[in-house]
Design a protein around this motif. Structure first.
Motif, short mmCIF file in Angstrom:
data_model
loop_
_atom_site.label_atom_id
_atom_site.label_comp_id
_atom_site.label_asym_id
_atom_site.label_seq_id
_atom_site.Cartn_x
_atom_site.Cartn_y
_atom_site.Cartn_z
N PRO A 56 -45.38 30.37 34.25
CA PRO A 56 -45.90 31.45 35.10
C PRO A 56 -45.10 31.67 36.38
O PRO A 56 -45.10 32.77 36.93
N THR A 57 -44.43 30.62 36.88
CA THR A 57 -43.50 30.76 37.99
C THR A 57 -42.25 29.96 37.64
O THR A 57 -42.23 29.22 36.64
N LYS A 58 -41.25 30.05 38.50
CA LYS A 58 -39.95 29.42 38.21
C LYS A 58 -40.06 27.92 37.99
O LYS A 58 -39.35 27.36 37.14
N THR A 59 -40.93 27.23 38.73
CA THR A 59 -40.98 25.77 38.64
C THR A 59 -42.37 25.23 38.30
O THR A 59 -42.73 24.12 38.69
N SER A 60 -43.15 26.01 37.57
CA SER A 60 -44.44 25.53 37.08
C SER A 60 -44.50 25.70 35.57
O SER A 60 -43.71 26.43 34.98
N VAL A 61 -45.46 25.00 34.95
CA VAL A 61 -45.63 25.06 33.50
C VAL A 61 -47.12 25.06 33.19
O VAL A 61 -47.90 24.33 33.80
N VAL A 62 -47.51 25.88 32.23
CA VAL A 62 -48.89 25.90 31.75
C VAL A 62 -48.88 25.82 30.23
O VAL A 62 -48.11 26.52 29.57
N ALA A 63 -49.71 24.95 29.69
CA ALA A 63 -49.83 24.82 28.23
C ALA A 63 -51.28 25.05 27.84
O ALA A 63 -52.19 24.47 28.44
N ARG A 64 -51.49 25.89 26.85
CA ARG A 64 -52.85 26.20 26.38
C ARG A 64 -53.08 25.56 25.03
O ARG A 64 -52.28 25.69 24.11
N LEU A 65 -54.21 24.86 24.92
CA LEU A 65 -54.64 24.27 23.65
C LEU A 65 -55.89 25.01 23.22
O LEU A 65 -56.91 25.01 23.93
N LYS A 66 -55.84 25.65 22.05
CA LYS A 66 -56.98 26.38 21.54
C LYS A 66 -57.81 25.50 20.62
O LYS A 66 -57.31 24.99 19.62
N GLY A 67 -59.08 25.32 20.98
CA GLY A 67 -59.98 24.53 20.16
C GLY A 67 -60.36 25.28 18.89
O GLY A 67 -60.18 26.50 18.79
N LYS A 68 -60.89 24.56 17.95
CA LYS A 68 -61.26 25.15 16.65
C LYS A 68 -62.42 26.13 16.81
O LYS A 68 -62.51 27.13 16.09
N TYR A 69 -63.32 25.83 17.73
CA TYR A 69 -64.52 26.63 17.89
C TYR A 69 -64.48 27.39 19.22
O TYR A 69 -63.82 26.97 20.16
N PRO A 70 -65.21 28.51 19.31
CA PRO A 70 -65.23 29.25 20.57
C PRO A 70 -65.97 28.48 21.66
O PRO A 70 -66.81 27.63 21.38
N GLY A 71 -65.65 28.79 22.89
CA GLY A 71 -66.31 28.11 24.00
C GLY A 71 -65.60 28.42 25.30
O GLY A 71 -64.85 29.39 25.42
N ARG A 72 -65.82 27.60 26.29
CA ARG A 72 -65.24 27.79 27.61
C ARG A 72 -63.76 27.42 27.64
O ARG A 72 -63.25 26.78 26.72
N THR A 73 -63.13 27.78 28.73
CA THR A 73 -61.76 27.34 28.98
C THR A 73 -61.77 26.39 30.17
O THR A 73 -62.21 26.76 31.26
N LEU A 74 -61.31 25.18 29.94
CA LEU A 74 -61.25 24.14 30.96
C LEU A 74 -59.82 24.03 31.47
O LEU A 74 -58.88 23.91 30.69
N GLY A 75 -59.66 24.06 32.78
CA GLY A 75 -58.35 23.85 33.39
C GLY A 75 -58.21 22.40 33.84
O GLY A 75 -59.13 21.84 34.44
N LEU A 76 -57.07 21.79 33.54
CA LEU A 76 -56.74 20.45 34.03
C LEU A 76 -55.44 20.57 34.80
O LEU A 76 -54.43 21.02 34.27
N ARG A 77 -55.46 20.16 36.06
CA ARG A 77 -54.31 20.39 36.93
C ARG A 77 -53.63 19.11 37.40
O ARG A 77 -54.28 18.13 37.73
N ALA A 78 -52.30 19.14 37.38
CA ALA A 78 -51.49 18.07 37.97
C ALA A 78 -50.42 18.72 38.84
O ALA A 78 -49.85 19.75 38.48
N ASP A 79 -50.14 18.14 40.02
CA ASP A 79 -49.07 18.64 40.87
C ASP A 79 -47.82 17.81 40.64
O ASP A 79 -47.89 16.64 40.26
N MET A 80 -46.65 18.40 40.89
CA MET A 80 -45.39 17.78 40.47
C MET A 80 -44.40 17.50 41.59
O MET A 80 -43.39 16.84 41.35
N ASP A 81 -44.63 18.01 42.80
CA ASP A 81 -43.60 17.96 43.83
C ASP A 81 -43.60 16.65 44.60
O ASP A 81 -44.60 15.94 44.67
N ALA A 82 -42.46 16.34 45.18
CA ALA A 82 -42.27 15.13 45.99
C ALA A 82 -42.18 15.50 47.46
O ALA A 82 -42.37 16.66 47.85
N LEU A 83 -41.87 14.51 48.31
CA LEU A 83 -41.87 14.68 49.76
C LEU A 83 -40.51 14.36 50.37
O LEU A 83 -39.75 13.55 49.82
N PRO A 84 -40.20 14.93 51.53
CA PRO A 84 -38.93 14.61 52.21
C PRO A 84 -39.03 13.29 52.96
O PRO A 84 -39.05 13.24 54.19
N ILE A 85 -39.07 12.19 52.21
CA ILE A 85 -39.23 10.85 52.76
C ILE A 85 -38.20 9.93 52.11
O ILE A 85 -37.97 10.00 50.90
#
Length: 402
Positions: A56-85
């Motif tokens: 969706p952006t230059k340095t992000s990634v989204v993967a969608r897993l479609k379940g067998k049955y209809p239902g809600r969409t759950l988002g699971l988030r992880a951040d990837m960036d580091a720090l200037p340390i």
């Protein structure tokens, strides 16, 4: 408890998750610069099969897993960036990038979510609904990657969202559970105090910005101590001060920078007004002027009550009552709050500290580390929580999208 099959998969995945975490730790990238990290994540997700992977952006990634049955969409988030340390650990997998370090656990977050995506991608027949695995860039640098992903439409069809955060301040073997606000509004300001420069021997011909600046800094402390109710949480900190270059010269201006942390919207807005009133009053009394640039940062992360209850129940079922640690709100900021403008969510600290292993340093410290056994804890919670939410029975009890 998770079924024996899942236990076996999680046990087998643990070493791979640790390997991934160490790879990310060894090759950290700063906010908005996660080019290699995001490509690694993209390629790894593609190798699992059964996922719809996008950028969706230059340095992000989204993967969608479609379940067998209809239902809600759950988002699971992880951040990837580091720090200037500059890292001061001596592990074999310490950072190879000078001045850049994973000092907040994001390497572990990314590795845990990859592990969850790997396991769950082979179990879509058990799911009623979809999962979006959101690998986010730039959590550490406002305006933050979460806001960009929201604008890119990543949350348009997400009904619930969960984020884990490894916490060295919480012992391994605990999950932090907080209801309502769990992080603060996190703002900053730049204040320029404008005077009239001149020779130090003739102060009467100057308008001294240092004298005005000192009074401003002193009076900023009154915002909390004298202008805010003791029942409200507010922190106003002056953190930078730049003035002058020569000892015999009164400079023309002073630059003051600081941080404002709050929870309540009214308290937040009142702090802005008081900073300006103090600057205007003091500079006006001395014949000077000011310029205030106030930066609204991340808003408070507010855990949804119903979803947080489900998380708490899942922890008790999978790990036991003694793994729960009720937590209050902290004055740290998190851009996970951007997702919560679109859907109910829950942000969960995962205990990753261990005194016996000398894993005691706080986040953003050059010696920050995590107990890697906590990666399995987070992985197990992601798997069990996803299945608990995305079952036919759960569809009747969990909140609908706000």
């Amino acid at each position: 408890m998770t079924n024996p099959h899942d236990e076996k998969l999680i046990g087998e995945m643990k070493e791979q998750v640790i390997t991934w975490r160490r790879h990310f730790h060894e090759y950290p990238e700063l906010s908005f610069e996660e080019v290699s990290t995001s490509q690694f994540v993209y390629d790894t997700l593609q190798s699992f099969g059964g996922l719809e992977v996008s950028r969706p952006t230059k340095t992000s990634v989204v993967a969608r897993l479609k379940g067998k049955y209809p239902g809600r969409t759950l988002g699971l988030r992880a951040d990837m960036d580091a720090l200037p340390i500059q890292e001061e650990n001596d592990a074999d997998f310490r950072s190879t990038v000078d001045g850049v370090m994973h000092a907040c656990g994001h390497d572990g977050h990314t590795a845990m979510l990859l592990g969850a995506a790997k396991i769950l991608s082979g179990q879509k027949d058990e799911l009623s609904g979809d999962i979006k695995f959101i690998f986010q860039h730039a959590e550490e640098l406002p305006p933050g990657g979460a806001q960009e992903l929201v604008r890119a439409g990543v949350m348009d069809d997400v009904d619930l969202i969960v984020g884990l955060h490894l916490a060295s301040t919480l012992p391994r073997g605990k999950f932090g559970i907080g209801y309502g606000p769990v992080t603060s509004n996190s703002d900053t300001f730049d204040l320029k105090i404008i005077g009239k420069g001149g020779h130090s021997s003739q102060p009467e011909n100057s308008i001294d910005p240092i004298v005005m600046g000192a009074q401003v800094i002193n009076n900023l402390q009154h915002i909390v101590s004298r202008n805010t109710s003791p029942s409200e949480k507010l922190v106003v900190s002056t953190t930078t001060l730049k003035a002058g270059i020569a000892k015999n010269v009164i400079p023309g201006h002073v630059e003051i920078g600081g941080s404002v942390r709050s929870f309540d919207k009214e308290v937040r807005e009142n702090a802005v007004q008081l900073i300006e009133r103090i600057a205007r009053g003091i500079t006006g009394a001395h014949g000077g002027d000011y310029e205030l640039d106030y930066h609204y940062g991340y808003s408070s992360v507010i855990n949804d009550e119903s979803l947080t209850k489900t998380v708490e129940e899942t922890i008790v079922e999978q790990f036991g009552e003694n793994w729960l640690q009720k937590t209050g709100s902290i004055m740290g900021g998190e851009d996970f709050s951007a997702y919560l403008t679109e859907a109910p969510g829950c942000f969960i600290p995962v205990g990753a500290g261990n005194v016996e292993k000398d894993i005691v340093y706080p986040h953003h410290h050059p010696k920050f580390s995590v107990d890697e056994d906590a990666l399995e804890d987070g992985l197990r919670l992601l798997i069990s929580l996803s299945k608990k939410i995305l079952t036919k029975d759960s569809q009747k009890t969990l909140l609908t999208k706000a």
